[in-house]
Design a protein around this motif. Structure first.
Motif, mmCIF file in Angstrom:
data_model
loop_
_atom_site.group_PDB
_atom_site.id
_atom_site.type_symbol
_atom_site.label_atom_id
_atom_site.label_comp_id
_atom_site.label_asym_id
_atom_site.label_seq_id
_atom_site.Cartn_x
_atom_site.Cartn_y
_atom_site.Cartn_z
ATOM 1 N N VAL A 69 0.804 -1.226 0.000
ATOM 2 C CA VAL A 69 0.000 0.000 0.000
ATOM 3 C C VAL A 69 0.837 1.276 0.000
ATOM 4 C CG1 VAL A 69 -2.020 -1.078 1.065
ATOM 5 C CG2 VAL A 69 -0.287 0.014 2.524
ATOM 6 N N GLY A 70 2.081 1.187 0.465
ATOM 7 C CA GLY A 70 2.930 2.370 0.513
ATOM 8 C C GLY A 70 3.608 2.708 -0.803
ATOM 9 N N GLU A 71 3.474 1.831 -1.784
ATOM 10 C CA GLU A 71 4.147 2.033 -3.075
ATOM 11 C C GLU A 71 3.153 2.573 -4.098
ATOM 12 O OE1 GLU A 71 7.290 1.726 -3.959
ATOM 13 O OE2 GLU A 71 7.999 0.969 -2.026
ATOM 14 N N SER A 72 3.298 3.838 -4.414
ATOM 15 C CA SER A 72 2.360 4.484 -5.338
ATOM 16 C C SER A 72 2.235 3.713 -6.654
ATOM 17 C CB SER A 72 2.855 5.906 -5.598
ATOM 18 O OG SER A 72 2.131 6.489 -6.610
ATOM 19 N N SER A 73 3.404 3.207 -7.164
ATOM 20 C CA SER A 73 3.395 2.551 -8.478
ATOM 21 C C SER A 73 2.705 1.194 -8.455
ATOM 22 C CB SER A 73 4.831 2.385 -8.985
ATOM 23 O OG SER A 73 5.543 1.537 -8.102
ATOM 24 N N HIS A 74 2.476 0.622 -7.276
ATOM 25 C CA HIS A 74 1.801 -0.684 -7.206
ATOM 26 C C HIS A 74 0.285 -0.571 -7.392
ATOM 27 C CE1 HIS A 74 5.075 -2.938 -4.652
ATOM 28 N NE2 HIS A 74 5.559 -2.355 -5.732
ATOM 29 N N LYS A 86 -3.200 7.848 1.653
ATOM 30 C CA LYS A 86 -2.629 8.816 0.706
ATOM 31 C C LYS A 86 -2.871 8.352 -0.738
ATOM 32 C CE LYS A 86 1.769 10.708 -0.749
ATOM 33 N NZ LYS A 86 3.191 10.450 -0.731
ATOM 34 N N HIS A 87 -2.715 7.031 -0.965
ATOM 35 C CA HIS A 87 -2.797 6.516 -2.336
ATOM 36 C C HIS A 87 -4.198 6.096 -2.753
ATOM 37 C CE1 HIS A 87 1.655 5.718 -1.569
ATOM 38 N NE2 HIS A 87 1.575 6.697 -2.439
ATOM 39 N N CYS A 135 -10.112 5.596 -6.859
ATOM 40 C CA CYS A 135 -11.495 5.939 -6.508
ATOM 41 C C CYS A 135 -12.098 6.938 -7.480
ATOM 42 C CB CYS A 135 -11.544 6.542 -5.102
ATOM 43 S SG CYS A 135 -11.063 5.374 -3.831
ATOM 44 N N LYS A 136 -13.411 6.926 -7.564
ATOM 45 C CA LYS A 136 -14.200 7.914 -8.310
ATOM 46 C C LYS A 136 -15.319 8.352 -7.368
ATOM 47 C CE LYS A 136 -16.692 3.996 -10.203
ATOM 48 N NZ LYS A 136 -16.970 3.123 -11.317
ATOM 49 N N PRO A 137 -16.046 9.416 -7.668
ATOM 50 C CA PRO A 137 -17.127 9.808 -6.762
ATOM 51 C C PRO A 137 -18.076 8.630 -6.536
ATOM 52 C CG PRO A 137 -16.727 11.530 -8.368
ATOM 53 C CD PRO A 137 -15.877 10.361 -8.795
#
Ligand SMILES: C[S@@+](CC[C@H](N)C(=O)[O-])C[C@H]1O[C@@H](n2cnc3c(N)ncnc32)[C@H](O)[C@@H]1O
Length: 211
Positions: free
Chosen positions: A98-103, A131-132, A137-139
């Motif tokens: 979860v901490g890896e934006s690119s994942h 944070k990621h 997500c979308k509305p």
């Protein structure tokens, strides 16, 4: 051979706790209209929740994921217990820390689901998760989190207080999270708490919606 031994042979990384909570979880999720929805699960471990619940909830897709080192057993289970029944419903599992934006996937999902993970990963990882999260997500996207929480700084039961001691002996970074602190992370990124459902064994199912 008893049923639980048979299950352990059929599943890699078999989690007995999943067997205990999958029915109560299904009962509650059945009331939350997941039919035809695309679900991303974080920290799937064995994939037992996915394989049991996805067909019964008639989701469009249940994308499992976990840390890279858990992918081989998760992939084997999803192949055996999911994809043989419905390939479209069960895409191949993703390696997702979860901490890896690119994942994080580039797709937007209707539901992000995670069970028994926030008290396992470090608080820093919980912060990174939030944070990621907006990336997928979308509305209207709902974030559903199942597990134990503290409320007002207190454990909700003696057994949860003992569980925390056990958790911290295994990994000092683990710990039962404060509901209010997690809700603050969620509201800071545009989620509104919609439900806080009491579950068996002093667990909660928290449901937020993305604005
Ligand atoms: C206690 S298991 C829960 C498994 C399953 N969801 C269940 O309810 O039985 C915690 C899971 O969180 C995953 N996990 C821990 N830290 C993580 C992180 N930083 N990113 C993604 N997954 C993580 C672990 O690999 C493990 O599969």
């Amino acid at each position: 051979m008893i049923n639980s031994e048979l299950l352990e042979l059929e599943w890699q990384n078999f989690a007995p706790s999943c067997e205990r909570n999958k029915v109560p979880l299904l009962e509650v999720l059945s009331e939350l209209s997941l039919a035809e929805q695309r679900v991303l699960e974080l920290g799937s471990l064995s994939g037992q929740h996915a394989c049991f619940m996805a067909p019964k909830l008639a989701v469009k897709e249940w994308q499992t994921s976990d840390l890279a080192y858990n992918l081989p057993p998760l992939t084997a289970n999803i192949e055996r217990h999911g994809r043989t029944l419905n390939q479209a419903m069960f895409p191949k599992p993703l390696a997702l820390e979860v901490g890896e934006s690119s994942h994080w996937p580039t797709a937007h999902y209707d539901v992000i689901f995670t069970a028994n993970t926030l008290h396992i990963m470090s608080w820093q990882s919980v912060q990174q998760l939030f944070k990621h999260l907006p990336q997928v997500c979308k509305p209207g996207t709902r974030f559903m989190v199942y597990g134990p929480f503290k409320c007002g700084g207190d454990y909700t039961s003696e057994s949860n207080a003992e569980f925390e001691i056990w958790l911290k002996e295994r990994n000092s970074q683990s710990g039962i999270r404060d509901f209010e602190a997690v809700d603050e992370l969620a509201s800071n990124i545009g989620f509104t708490l919609k439900q806080n459902i009491d579950m068996p064994a002093n667990n909660q199912l928290l449901v937020w919606e993305f604005n």
